[in-house]
Write a protein that holds these residues in place. Structure first.
Motif, PDB file in Angstrom:
ATOM      1  N   VAL A  22      49.057  40.921  37.724  1.00  0.00           N
ATOM      2  CA  VAL A  22      48.042  41.979  37.768  1.00  0.00           C
ATOM      3  C   VAL A  22      48.146  42.925  36.571  1.00  0.00           C
ATOM      4  N   CYS A  54      44.094  46.077  42.693  1.00  0.00           N
ATOM      5  CA  CYS A  54      44.007  44.687  42.245  1.00  0.00           C
ATOM      6  C   CYS A  54      45.094  43.831  42.863  1.00  0.00           C
ATOM      7  N   TRP A 101      44.313  51.352  40.068  1.00  0.00           N
ATOM      8  CA  TRP A 101      43.799  50.030  39.769  1.00  0.00           C
ATOM      9  C   TRP A 101      44.823  48.958  40.090  1.00  0.00           C
ATOM     10  N   PHE A 126      38.937  40.079  36.976  1.00  0.00           N
ATOM     11  CA  PHE A 126      38.993  39.989  38.428  1.00  0.00           C
ATOM     12  C   PHE A 126      39.218  38.549  38.887  1.00  0.00           C
TER      13      PHE A 126
END
Lengths: 282, 445, 291
Positions: free
Chosen positions: B426, B253, B249, B417
């Motif tokens: 992040v 991201c 992730w 997001f």
């Protein structure tokens, strides 16, 4: 010496008036002008920005207006807004002035408590009670009817407040004379107090009108069906699609702006007079 | 003055009564609870439908056909934008109202709605054959506990659209349509950099290299971390602890953030609905977007475009978004029989083929897919896109996670997001999202 | 006036229509909300409501997001109130005297209020576009670098403050104009005769005479702003990075999206209590200045 100060102040004032007028008018002007353009033209002149954004295109594009009126039932939305708003104003002025009359003219038990209650409700806007209000209105089987949009807004706290202030200022001598003449309370209320309150009626009417015309969150919940949509909800729906037609939104906005302006403009004098004469004392 | 007041009052009162009586005629039809039809009477069912194109133009056609075939049923359609549908369902079905009878249900919400008791089970209205018509994956996410609660209506997939005029101008070769030759995200960035054009050097490119259609929405974005090997949700669909802060992730991201902030090939501050319009107005050279856009783009005479398969991370696996709307019946509805007839009309053979021909979404019914495979029209550009998306939905599609708290999950993840897109750190954003999502999911445990 | 015995009921009669409305549509929902806030919903296998006392309140007040949203709300209100009132007062001072064209200017300043808050938000959303949008392009002419507006956690709330003020100052201006017009000219004249200069009469006459009007405007403005969330709902959905997440929006999300009615209502009741306290304080403070 004083004169020079005065002149500087005067020019400062005119400069200020000009700057503020631009600040307030330019975005609105841009919206109005853009409603006559195609989306392509709007964005071509917008990113990056060019002065073209503020000029009317050589060829006036009426497609946006045509689209919302013909395809999107906008005339229905306009009618709905008008109907709901005018009904609320009519009922509201009557109901709130009656209530204020009582507070201003009589002495009775619980007067302070009840008036306090009015003030408290004035502080609670719809958005905070939207869901329980929805359940109550739903229980009364009024969802998606005009009643759902009109009734909750009729007892407007600010309007009660203004009427009461004004009524308090009406000299008791009128009241005493009328009572001596054996006039009924209905007569006193209508023929004396209300007749003297034209500016306040206008002010309260305008306040209730504006409140209802621009109401968004409540109609969004309670007046969702196609036949019941008011302007603000119709405009919001325009901007939620996957494809956003900005010129249609602007066209709808322009219509939505023109109406209250046309109503408030001529009544402006009474509006201010009404509020001024209510004396805002508390 | 008094006379004027009287006059105005009377006019208003008159119009009030007139319209009120008119409204009364309109109102009972909407507000009165639906009664069971008397013998020979007409049942009216209310249908909550999405107003997004092409539903607003396609649905009336189907409704007309249905009413013709079923003269004792009338369908009243309410069109609402996507976000509003969720809210209205919460409000109306939460208040146990009898209408709408039929409603659009977003696939991942089925579990949530079943949990809250909003949807009625549909199995009793279907024969085994009929149930078998639905594409398996779609039928699965319309079911809960083995029972069908929402009939699959449309499906979806995604492709990479690109502007061929810009490509030609810059000498970039056309992209292959073979899924085995799909681009990696890294390659996409390289191309996007070439396509980002800032002629006047003011820091604002006139053309951006890349756009992502439903930006920041999990439907669109989950495929990216999943391609890097991430999971969308934790055990049992009731927690995300450790999931969002997983390496995959973070890497994905960070990549998303870089698109907007470091490489600057994608535009910030543009909403999902505007992104779609940016491609035909040539403000973005490439667009990652849903399959059905091909219909709109192919009708656009000024736009020269083509499509390619959805990208993946080098070393990761190809993942495409999928899933779309289903149709469900309100538990509190008083017209379930009529409602089920309508749903079957829309989603089963032959209605599903009629629908597909006016609508163009990737079908959720096997019979429609057979129709597409055997029909000549779909071998020619741009309709040959169906071959690609059929492949994707069978091989690379990953549906959104099933969790009773999907709405909360989606809302919080969208915010995360969007924050990442705007440049916030992040790791911290993902950590916070984990904590928040877990908090809202605890009530389902 | 007190009524004779047989007319005792008359004052109440006049109150009936309004109070029916208030009771049904304002007070009942608040009680319903209060009641709901003491129940929790669990969905494990079908929905059940369970009485849980003040658990929801504890949850809300220990929720870092809600606490942050309370902070945001306070910051928002504390900034937007003075901005609106000072701006409105400046406008009022410029146009309150009857004169040629003053009516025109008053109308111009009032026009933005005729636009609903929802539409104002939508329009300003476009104007605030960070990629060479309207406002950024104008600012670049005077060499102010591109601003991020709604996409930056530092600028987002301020951007909303500005658009809300832009829309509402006209409304408050009217009230302030009325207040100013109510100050009798003779006060100024006698001050002039006594040798007072413009700024002295401003501070010693205008301001004190306006205290009541200010009190009203501040209280009404606070009520409006404390519970406002329409621009956040439309433009930023609470972001970026929670910077525009105001308490009322958090409550709305809890009720309408997370389906957590108990907690959402607990938040709403908390807000209502807070606003009553804040307004009470404003009253006390300004009343004491009334001398």
């Amino acid at each position: 010496m004083a004169r020079r100060q005065d002149i500087i102040l005067k020019w400062l004032k005119y400069f200020g008036l000009l700057v503020f007028s631009l600040v307030f008018l330019v975005p609105i002007y841009w919206v109005a002008v853009s409603s006559f353009k195609t989306d392509k033209s709007i964005f071509a002149a917008l990113m990056p920005f060019s002065p073209k954004a503020l000029w009317i295109d050589a060829k006036l594009y009426l497609g946006a207006y045509q689209d919302i009126i013909i395809h999107r039932n906008f005339t229905l939305a306009i009618f709905n807004s008008f109907f709901v708003t005018l009904s609320t104003v009519l009922l509201g002025v009557i109901v709130t002035s009656l209530c204020a009359f009582s507070f201003a003219v009589f002495d009775f038990r619980f007067k302070k408590v009840l008036f306090g209650l009015v003030l408290v409700t004035f502080m609670i806007p719809f958005s905070s009670i939207a869901l329980p209000l929805y359940q109550i209105v739903s229980g009364l089987k009024m969802i998606d009817t005009y009643w759902a949009l009109i009734l909750p807004a009729v007892a407007n706290g600010l309007s009660i407040f203004l009427f009461r202030q004004f009524f308090l200022d009406i000299p008791d001598s009128y009241l005493d004379a009328a009572r001596l003449d054996g006039a009924s309370w209905r007569t006193i209320y209508f023929n004396i107090y209300m007749r003297m309150s034209i500016p306040i009626i206008v002010s309260a009417g305008i306040i209730i009108f504006m409140d209802q015309w621009e109401a968004f969150l409540w109609p969004l919940l309670a007046g969702r069906s196609k036949s019941m949509k008011v302007i603000q909800v119709a405009i919001a729906d325009l901007s939620q699609d996957n494809e956003v037609y900005w010129n249609q939104i602007f066209a709808a906005c322009s219509i939505s702006i023109v109406v209250p302006v046309m109503i408030v403009l001529p009544l402006q004098k009474y509006y201010i007079m009404g509020i001024a004469s209510s004396g805002i004392k508390e | 003055m008094k006379k004027a007041l009287y006059f105005i009052a009377i006019v208003l009162l008159a119009s009030f009564t007139l319209f009120a009586s008119g409204a009364q005629e309109a109102a009972p039809a909407e507000a009165a609870p639906q009664a069971a039809p008397a013998a020979g009477g007409v049942t009216e069912i209310t249908f909550l439908c999405n107003s997004v194109k092409p539903y607003d133009t396609a649905m009336p056609v189907m409704v007309e056909a249905f009413e013709k075939a079923n003269p004792d049923i009338k369908v009243k359609v309410e069109y609402l934008p996507t976000k509003s549908i969720y809210e209205v369902v919460e409000v109306k079905l939460g208040a146990k109202e009898a209408t709408p009878d039929v409603l659009f249900v977003d696939a991942p919400l089925v579990a949530a709605y079943v949990n809250k008791g909003y949807l009625a089970p549909l199995d009793s209205y279907y024969s085994a054959d009929e149930l078998g018509q639905y594409v398996d994956v779609c039928r699965n996410y319309g079911s809960s506990g083995g029972k069908l609660y929402a009939a699959p209506f449309v499906n979806s997939s995604q492709v990479l659209y690109y502007n061929t005029r810009i490509f030609d101008e810059l000498g970039i070769p056309r992209l292959s349509k073979d899924p085995k030759d799909r681009l990696t995200w890294e390659q996409v960035v390289e191309i996007a950099k070439k396509c980002t054009i800032d002629k006047d050097g003011d820091g604002n490119p006139e053309v951006f290299g890349l756009g992502i259609a439903q930006i920041s929405r999990p439907y669109q974005m989950l495929a990216i971390p999943e391609s890097a090997g991430g999971q969308p949700i934790g055990e049992g669909g009731l927690t995300v602890s450790g999931v969002l802060t997983d390496e995959s992730w973070v890497k994905a991201c960070q990549f998303i953030q870089d698109l907007f902030n470091t490489y600057k090939v994608a535009p910030k501050g543009v909403s999902a609905s505007d992104m779609l319009a940016y491609f035909p107005s040539e403000k973005i050279a490439m667009l990652i977007g849903p399959d059905y856009n091909h219909l709109a783009y192919s009708k656009n005479a000024d736009l020269k475009w083509d499509y390619a398969p959805y990208p993946y991370f080098e070393g990761g696996k190809p993942v495409t978004p999928t899933g779309s709307w289903c149709l469900g019946i309100n538990t509190a509805s008083k017209n379930k029989d009529a409602a089920s007839k309508f749903i079957k009309f829309l989603t089963l053979y032959p209605g599903c083929i009629d629908w597909f021909q006016i609508d163009g979404h990737l079908p959720a019914n096997k019979k429609t897919l057979e129709f597409v495979a055997s029909n000549d029209k779909y071998t020619k550009w741009p309709f040959d896109i169906f071959a690609l998306i059929d492949y994707e939905s069978k091989n690379t599609a990953v549906a959104r996670p099933l969790t009773p708290g999907y709405l909360e999950y989606e809302s919080l993840l969208t915010t995360a997001f969007e924050d990442i897109r705007n440049g916030s750190d992040v790791k911290t954003t993902l950590q916070n999202a984990e904590v928040q999502i877990d908090r809202t999911l605890r009530k389902y445990k | 006036m007190t009524c004779s015995k047989k007319e005792r009921y008359i004052p109440y009669l006049f109150l009936v229509p309004a109070f029916c409305g208030l009771l049904v549509f304002r007070i009942a929902p608040i009680f319903s909300s209060l009641l709901d806030s003491f129940f929790t919903v669990s969905y494990a296998g079908g929905a059940h409501r369970k009485f849980c006392g003040i658990e929801n309140y504890v949850y809300a007040l220990t929720d870092p997001i809600f606490v942050r949203s309370l902070k945001n709300t306070l910051v928002f209100t504390l900034v937007v109130n003075p901005v609106e009132i000072i701006w409105a007062f400046i406008l009022a001072l410029m146009v309150y005297r009857p004169g040629k064209g003053m009516g025109v200017f008053r109308t111009i300043f009032f026009v933005p209020f005729t636009i609903s808050l929802a539409i104002t938000s939508t329009i300003w959303g476009i104007i605030y576009n960070p990629n060479g949008g309207f406002l950024n392009s104008i600012l670049s002419i005077i060499h102010i670098g591109p601003m991020a507006f709604l996409t930056s956690p530092k600028e987002a709330l301020g951007s909303i403050v500005f658009l809300v003020s832009w829309r509402c100052v006209g409304y408050w201006m009217i009230f302030l104009i009325s207040g100013l017009q109510n100050i009798s000219r003779s006060l100024y004249e006698s001050a002039w005769i006594d040798g007072a200069r413009a700024h002295q009469s401003f501070w010693y006459i205008t301001i004190p005479m306006m205290v009541r009007t200010f009190l009203f405007v501040i209280v009404a403005d606070t009520c409006q702003n404390f519970l406002m969330f329409t621009p956040m709902y439309i433009l930023t959905q609470g972001g970026p990075e929670q910077s525009t997440n105001v308490a009322m929006y958090e409550a709305y999300k809890n009720v309408f999206i997370y389906a957590d009615r108990g907690i959402g209502n607990a938040m709403v009741i908390t807000m209502i209590v807070m606003i009553l306290i804040v307004v009470g304080l404003e009253f006390k403070f300004l009343r004491s200045k009334e001398a």
